[in-house]
Design an enzyme around this catalytic site. Structure first.
Site, PDB file in Angstrom:
ATOM      1  N   ASP A  67       0.822  -1.208   0.000  1.00 20.30           N
ATOM      2  CA  ASP A  67       0.000   0.000   0.000  1.00 20.30           C
ATOM      3  C   ASP A  67       0.860   1.263   0.000  1.00 20.30           C
ATOM      4  O   ASP A  67       2.084   1.205   0.177  1.00 20.30           O
ATOM      5  CB  ASP A  67      -0.963   0.007   1.202  1.00 20.30           C
ATOM      6  CG  ASP A  67      -0.273  -0.362   2.508  1.00 20.30           C
ATOM      7  OD1 ASP A  67       0.964  -0.275   2.582  1.00 20.30           O
ATOM      8  OD2 ASP A  67      -0.975  -0.732   3.452  1.00 20.30           O
ATOM      9  N   ASN A 136      -7.239  -2.290  14.570  1.00 22.39           N
ATOM     10  CA  ASN A 136      -8.651  -2.489  14.195  1.00 22.39           C
ATOM     11  C   ASN A 136      -8.833  -3.715  13.289  1.00 22.39           C
ATOM     12  O   ASN A 136      -9.917  -3.944  12.774  1.00 22.39           O
ATOM     13  CB  ASN A 136      -9.204  -1.235  13.500  1.00 22.39           C
ATOM     14  CG  ASN A 136      -8.536  -0.956  12.153  1.00 22.39           C
ATOM     15  OD1 ASN A 136      -7.615  -1.675  11.743  1.00 22.39           O
ATOM     16  ND2 ASN A 136      -8.987   0.081  11.467  1.00 22.39           N
ATOM     17  N   HIS A 138      -7.253  -4.286  10.391  1.00 21.72           N
ATOM     18  CA  HIS A 138      -7.036  -4.114   8.949  1.00 21.72           C
ATOM     19  C   HIS A 138      -5.761  -4.835   8.497  1.00 21.72           C
ATOM     20  O   HIS A 138      -4.847  -5.053   9.287  1.00 21.72           O
ATOM     21  CB  HIS A 138      -7.044  -2.624   8.542  1.00 21.72           C
ATOM     22  CG  HIS A 138      -5.804  -1.851   8.882  1.00 21.72           C
ATOM     23  ND1 HIS A 138      -5.778  -0.479   8.903  1.00 21.72           N
ATOM     24  CD2 HIS A 138      -4.533  -2.226   9.221  1.00 21.72           C
ATOM     25  CE1 HIS A 138      -4.561  -0.069   9.209  1.00 21.72           C
ATOM     26  NE2 HIS A 138      -3.793  -1.105   9.407  1.00 21.72           N
ATOM     27  N   GLU A 143      -9.754  -1.642   5.337  1.00 20.91           N
ATOM     28  CA  GLU A 143     -10.301  -1.234   6.626  1.00 20.91           C
ATOM     29  C   GLU A 143     -11.597  -1.999   6.932  1.00 20.91           C
ATOM     30  O   GLU A 143     -12.320  -2.393   6.013  1.00 20.91           O
ATOM     31  CB  GLU A 143     -10.630   0.270   6.591  1.00 20.91           C
ATOM     32  CG  GLU A 143      -9.423   1.163   6.332  1.00 20.91           C
ATOM     33  CD  GLU A 143      -8.530   1.346   7.555  1.00 20.91           C
ATOM     34  OE1 GLU A 143      -8.498   0.467   8.432  1.00 20.91           O
ATOM     35  OE2 GLU A 143      -7.852   2.381   7.616  1.00 20.91           O
TER      36      GLU A 143
HETATM   37  P1  PGA Z   1       2.296  -0.987  12.573  1.00 24.34           P
HETATM   38  O1  PGA Z   1       1.150  -0.994  11.480  1.00 24.34           O
HETATM   39  O2  PGA Z   1       3.251  -2.075  12.193  1.00 24.34           O
HETATM   40  O3  PGA Z   1       2.908   0.375  12.462  1.00 24.34           O
HETATM   41  O4  PGA Z   1       1.641  -1.242  13.896  1.00 24.34           O
HETATM   42  C1  PGA Z   1       0.550  -2.187  11.102  1.00 24.34           C
HETATM   43  C2  PGA Z   1      -0.670  -1.899  10.262  1.00 24.34           C
HETATM   44  O5  PGA Z   1      -1.340  -0.885  10.504  1.00 24.34           O
HETATM   45  O6  PGA Z   1      -0.981  -2.714   9.375  1.00 24.34           O
END
Ligand code: PGA
Length: 241
Positions: A67, A136, A138, A143
């Site tokens: 992404d 959350n 995702h 999302e």
């Molecule tokens: P993070 O993000 O490794 O910074 O916790 C993971 C994500 O949001 O997929």
């Protein structure tokens, strides 16, 4: 689902790097799906170390990132283009022409995002996809919602994600509101997936992913349907399993 519980973040990073390196040793032309965020930083550091020690060679590897934020230039310090170069590509020998990171199209022509999936198919599909997980639930920037998309697409980021990622920006107002992300189909098509989770703030999402119902409201739960998925979690992220 295969579950590996790491002692701590360092152990998690070494184990993740070990899995990626094994894949590349087994198949020098491996197609890797790569993730950003704070969780895989240690994995990239380990892979750079292994490359410097001549334990792994990325010369023929092809990479596709999951992404990218919309409306941030690749030079912006919080863009995922910048992250990947800073943490990985600058230090190893992946060829420039083999690096793929989604790009925002300001005309929002959906076809241009589908082109990303076509490029993945033309490369032979993803052999190993590395994922993180949002608090959350995702994955990539898919999302929680009543529906999910199959292919690479432009998405509105949830308030949870904007708040979680505001730690990387000077203020929440600077966090982009949209991103381009591989879709759930793009991710589920990978032959093998490893999902890295670190820290207590991921424990509930990890619990839902492994033991909860499969629901679009927790996109990671769809991974229960994947044939070759390994969860690599530290003790804190695995504390509710
Ligand atoms: P993070 O993000 O490794 O910074 O916790 C993971 C994500 O949001 O997929």
């Amino acid at each position: 689902m295969n579950i590996i519980i790491a002692e701590n973040y360092q152990d998690l990073s070494e184990k993740a790097a070990g899995i990626v390196a094994e894949e590349v040793k087994r198949n020098q032309q491996a197609v890797l799906g790569l993730a950003t965020g704070s969780t895989p930083e240690g994995m990239y550091a380990q892979l750079v170390k292994m490359f410097q020690e001549k334990k792994v060679d990325f010369n023929s590897v092809v990479t596709f990132n999951l992404d990218e934020y919309a409306c941030l230039s690749p030079e912006h310090a919080q863009s995922y283009h910048y992250y990947m170069h800073q943490h990985f590509f600058e230090h190893v020998n992946v060829r420039d022409e083999n690096i793929h990171i989604p790009c925002y199209n300001d005309k929002n022509i959906a076809d241009s995002y589908l082109e990303y999936d076509r490029m993945i198919s033309e490369a032979g599909g993803i052999d190993l996809q590395v994922l993180g997980i949002g608090g959350n639930g995702h994955i990539g920037f898919n999302e929680p919602n009543n529906y999910l998309h199959t292919h690479t697409h432009l998405i509105d980021l949830s308030e949870d994600t904007i708040e979680a990622n505001s730690r990387f920006f000077d203020s929440p107002g600077e966090v982009p509101r949209q991103a381009v992300t591989m879709g759930m189909g793009s991710i589920m098509d990978a032959l093998k997936i490893i999902l890295l989770a670190s820290g207590k703030n991921k424990a509930r999402a990890v619990q839902g992913m492994c033991t909860g119902k499969i629901t679009t409201n927790l996109p990671a739960s769809l991974l229960q349907l994947h044939r070759d998925i390994t969860l690599l979690a530290d003790k804190e992220a695995a504390s509710l399993l």
